[in-house]
Design a protein around this motif. Structure first.
Motif, short mmCIF file in Angstrom:
data_model
loop_
_atom_site.label_atom_id
_atom_site.label_comp_id
_atom_site.label_asym_id
_atom_site.label_seq_id
_atom_site.Cartn_x
_atom_site.Cartn_y
_atom_site.Cartn_z
N VAL A 19 38.92 92.92 36.81
CA VAL A 19 37.19 92.83 36.69
C VAL A 19 36.41 91.98 36.64
CG1 VAL A 19 35.03 93.98 37.67
CG2 VAL A 19 37.48 94.94 38.07
N TYR A 20 36.31 90.48 37.53
CA TYR A 20 35.02 89.89 36.74
C TYR A 20 34.02 89.63 37.90
CZ TYR A 20 32.43 85.74 35.12
OH TYR A 20 31.36 85.48 34.74
N SER A 21 32.77 89.74 38.08
CA SER A 21 32.16 89.75 39.38
C SER A 21 32.63 90.46 39.97
CB SER A 21 31.24 88.36 39.12
OG SER A 21 30.57 88.05 40.74
N ALA A 30 49.20 79.91 39.85
CA ALA A 30 48.57 79.68 38.91
C ALA A 30 48.38 80.14 37.19
CB ALA A 30 47.86 78.65 39.01
N VAL A 31 47.65 80.90 37.85
CA VAL A 31 47.76 81.91 36.01
C VAL A 31 48.83 82.60 35.57
CG1 VAL A 31 45.97 84.06 35.03
CG2 VAL A 31 44.96 82.15 36.87
N LYS A 35 38.90 84.03 36.78
CA LYS A 35 38.42 84.58 35.80
C LYS A 35 39.19 86.78 35.46
CE LYS A 35 34.61 82.10 34.88
NZ LYS A 35 33.24 82.30 34.53
N ALA A 36 38.73 87.15 36.74
CA ALA A 36 39.60 88.54 36.69
C ALA A 36 40.98 88.73 36.43
CB ALA A 36 39.24 88.66 38.30
N ALA A 37 41.70 88.06 36.99
CA ALA A 37 43.37 87.56 36.98
C ALA A 37 43.83 87.76 35.28
CB ALA A 37 43.76 86.69 37.59
N VAL A 38 43.18 86.71 33.96
CA VAL A 38 42.81 86.35 33.14
C VAL A 38 42.13 87.94 32.09
CG1 VAL A 38 42.66 84.87 30.74
CG2 VAL A 38 42.98 83.83 32.99
#
Length: 177
Positions: A100-102, A125-126, A150-153
């Motif tokens: 989760v991001y934002s 891509a990640v 950012k959520a994936a990382v």
């Protein structure tokens, strides 16, 4: 046509890029940003890059500049600086997790070998940069590329190996299987 001879670098010229560092570099997006000032519009660029070694390390970076190549270089440098180690289980991930991001959420689900990477653009891509070849993902909420990356990382950083889980529970790995 003449061959290029080794000449001294021009004054103020950037040094040549060193691409032989063994890292997987993925350019996800280049945004054109404009700022309106009294004299007109000022254009700048923002580049989003993902860098990984294909063996469990991944990082992302956002670079801004007046020129696209310079923005990409800045983003790559930030991505290399912010790399994290990801716990992998073969070609997939050890367990399901949600990053989760934002307002962006990315659901990461382990898959059998041979499934492939089932993911959208920025999340794909990640996964390719980190070296995951079998995974199912779903982006929920925001479709903003920056929030998805950012959520994936963030989700990948939550992954725990079986040894870590056993240590946290005070058991042996054999007891969990």
């Amino acid at each position: 046509m003449e061959e290029k001879k080794d000449r001294p670098a021009r004054k103020g010229a950037r040094p040549p890029r060193n691409e032989d560092d063994g890292l997987v570099k993925k350019l996800i997006q280049v945004n054109r940003i404009s700022k309106t000032v009294k004299g007109g519009r000022k254009m700048r660029f923002a580049a989003l890059m993902v860098v990984g070694d294909g063996k469990g390390l991944v990082g992302y970076g956002l670079g801004k500049s007046k020129e696209v190549p310079e923005a990409i270089d800045k983003a790559t440098a930030k991505a290399k600086k912010n790399m994290i180690k990801v716990n992998l289980a073969g070609t997939s991930i050890p367990h399901q997790v949600t990053g989760v991001y934002s307002k962006g959420r990315v659901l990461l689900i382990p898959a059998q070998e041979g499934t492939g990477v089932i993911a959208g653009g920025p999340v794909r891509a990640v996964m390719e940069a980190v070296g995951i070849t079998d995974i199912r993902t779903k982006s929920v909420g925001s479709t903003n590329h920056i929030n998805c990356v950012k959520a994936a990382v963030q989700g990948l950083s939550q992954l725990k190996s079986p040894e870590e889980v056993a240590r946290l529970r005070g058991k042996d790995v054999e007891d969990l299987t």
